[in-house]
Enzyme design. Structure first.
Site, mmCIF file in Angstrom:
data_model
loop_
_atom_site.group_PDB
_atom_site.id
_atom_site.type_symbol
_atom_site.label_atom_id
_atom_site.label_comp_id
_atom_site.label_asym_id
_atom_site.label_seq_id
_atom_site.Cartn_x
_atom_site.Cartn_y
_atom_site.Cartn_z
ATOM 1 N N ARG A 61 -2.511 0.900 -5.704
ATOM 2 C CA ARG A 61 -1.087 -0.197 -5.262
ATOM 3 C C ARG A 61 -1.348 -1.845 -5.846
ATOM 4 O O ARG A 61 -0.246 -2.806 -5.993
ATOM 5 C CB ARG A 61 -0.938 -0.403 -3.414
ATOM 6 N N GLU A 98 -12.832 2.033 5.193
ATOM 7 C CA GLU A 98 -13.038 2.338 6.884
ATOM 8 C C GLU A 98 -12.907 3.390 6.897
ATOM 9 O O GLU A 98 -13.368 3.520 7.467
ATOM 10 C CB GLU A 98 -11.764 1.091 7.467
#
Length: 175
Positions: A61, A98
């Protein structure tokens, strides 16, 4: 900056890609011409006088706004990609996210010591991806390095910014 239009067009997806993660989906910003214009205008205003010669977009992105902004600023765009995607000799850096471990790579001839580099990605959360990109860029010893993210997540106890005490880091939205 937290532009109202950007905030209104940002989608949150709970429990993606795994339970407990509230994913901020920037694709809803990219599909809006108005949001694209707002983001590019804000980024251009921040970086137009910084002497940027290369923008490093982080897969995937980060490529979108990095390429668009490079066009506005008249500079080059470099890709920091997942392993096996670049066709020539690369340097690589692994990092924890994460929700797992990953690696990014850059061509060894992407940047030189005369470059002023902006590292761009869509999101700053834990900072693992950004730190890996920063380490890759520093391998080339550029004149100066900046960092930018569309979104910085703070409301979930994430402190990615803390990894970058000695670098000018900007975001368009802080959540």
């Amino acid at each position: 900056m937290n532009n109202k239009t950007l905030l209104e067009n940002l989608r949150s997806v709970p429990d993606f890609p795994k339970k407990g993660i509230n994913f901020r989906d920037v694709t809803t910003l990219y599909k809006s011409g108005e949001c694209m214009r707002i983001m590019l205008d804000e980024l251009e205003e921040i970086y137009k006088d910084k002497g940027i010669t290369k923008i490093v977009g982080i897969e995937s992105r980060g490529f979108i706004m990095a390429a668009a902004l490079a066009g506005r600023l008249g500079c080059g765009m470099v890709m920091a990609r997942k392993p096996g995607k670049l066709p020539s000799t690369v340097i690589k850096e692994s990092f924890s996210k994460e929700y797992g471990v990953d690696t990014i790579e850059m061509h060894i001839d992407s940047i030189d010591e005369n470059d002023v580099v902006l590292i761009h990605d869509d999101l700053l959360a834990t900072g693992g991806t950004a730190k890996a990109a920063y380490k890759l860029v520093q391998h080339f010893h550029p004149k100066k390095t900046y960092m930018n993210f569309i979104i910085e997540i703070k409301d979930e106890g994430l402190h990615g910014r803390d990894l970058f005490k000695d670098i000018e880091l900007t975001t368009l939205m802080t959540l």
